[in-house]
Design an enzyme around this catalytic site. Structure first.
Site, PDB file in Angstrom:
ATOM      1  N   GLN A  76       0.861  -1.179   0.000  1.00 32.80           N
ATOM      2  CA  GLN A  76       0.000   0.000   0.000  1.00 32.80           C
ATOM      3  C   GLN A  76       0.900   1.232   0.000  1.00 32.80           C
ATOM      4  OE1 GLN A  76      -2.430   1.202   3.578  1.00 32.80           O
ATOM      5  NE2 GLN A  76      -4.028   0.303   2.304  1.00 32.80           N
ATOM      6  N   TYR A  92      -6.286  11.274   1.945  1.00 34.28           N
ATOM      7  CA  TYR A  92      -4.858  11.509   1.730  1.00 34.28           C
ATOM      8  C   TYR A  92      -4.642  12.368   0.485  1.00 34.28           C
ATOM      9  CZ  TYR A  92      -4.149   7.890   5.256  1.00 34.28           C
ATOM     10  OH  TYR A  92      -4.159   7.158   6.409  1.00 34.28           O
ATOM     11  N   ARG A 125      -7.322   2.402  -4.745  1.00 31.17           N
ATOM     12  CA  ARG A 125      -8.387   2.459  -3.737  1.00 31.17           C
ATOM     13  C   ARG A 125      -9.110   3.785  -3.828  1.00 31.17           C
ATOM     14  NH1 ARG A 125      -8.394   0.840   2.565  1.00 31.17           N
ATOM     15  NH2 ARG A 125      -7.596  -1.048   1.609  1.00 31.17           N
TER      16      ARG A 125
END
Length: 125
Positions: free
Chosen positions: A10, A76, A124
């Site tokens: 990730q 983010y 994602r």
């Protein structure tokens, strides 16, 4: 791997969620969860960030990962570029939806270009 499974790393950039004085974001807008106001990335900084994501994926491949999961969610940096609330830019990285979505598209496109069709890229949302 021994049992035939795949593994992905990730990867993310905290953007304005970073908890330090060197935080950067699409715009200089403080997040509600950090005490630091970020510096707005200039266009050169955006390009460097794209290159950093690609380099991270390359290093993951060298380390034996089968792919990466690019974090475009959770508020983010990538998500900050997409949202109107955090992205007040008026250049090619802000304004219209097409411009705001450009960062994740470029990250995925350039990662695919650098690592080829067999490297797993999960994005994602």
């Amino acid at each position: 791997h021994r049992e035939g499974g795949k593994i992905a790393m990730q990867i993310l950039h905290a953007g304005r969620y970073a908890y330090h004085h060197w935080a950067v974001a699409p715009s200089a807008i403080k997040s509600p969860i950090s005490m630091f106001k970020p510096k707005a990335l200039d266009s050169i900084g955006v390009e460097r960030t794209i290159n950093d994501f690609v380099r991270c994926a390359e290093l993951a491949a060298q380390a034996g990962y089968d792919g990466v999961e690019v974090m475009g969610s959770e508020g983010y940096l990538i998500n900050q570029f997409i949202t109107k609330e955090a992205n007040k830019r008026t250049d090619e990285w802000g304004g219209s939806y097409e411009n705001r979505i450009r960062l994740p598209i470029e990250i995925v496109r350039r990662t695919r270009e650098a690592l080829g069709p067999d490297f797993i890229i999960v994005y994602r949302l």
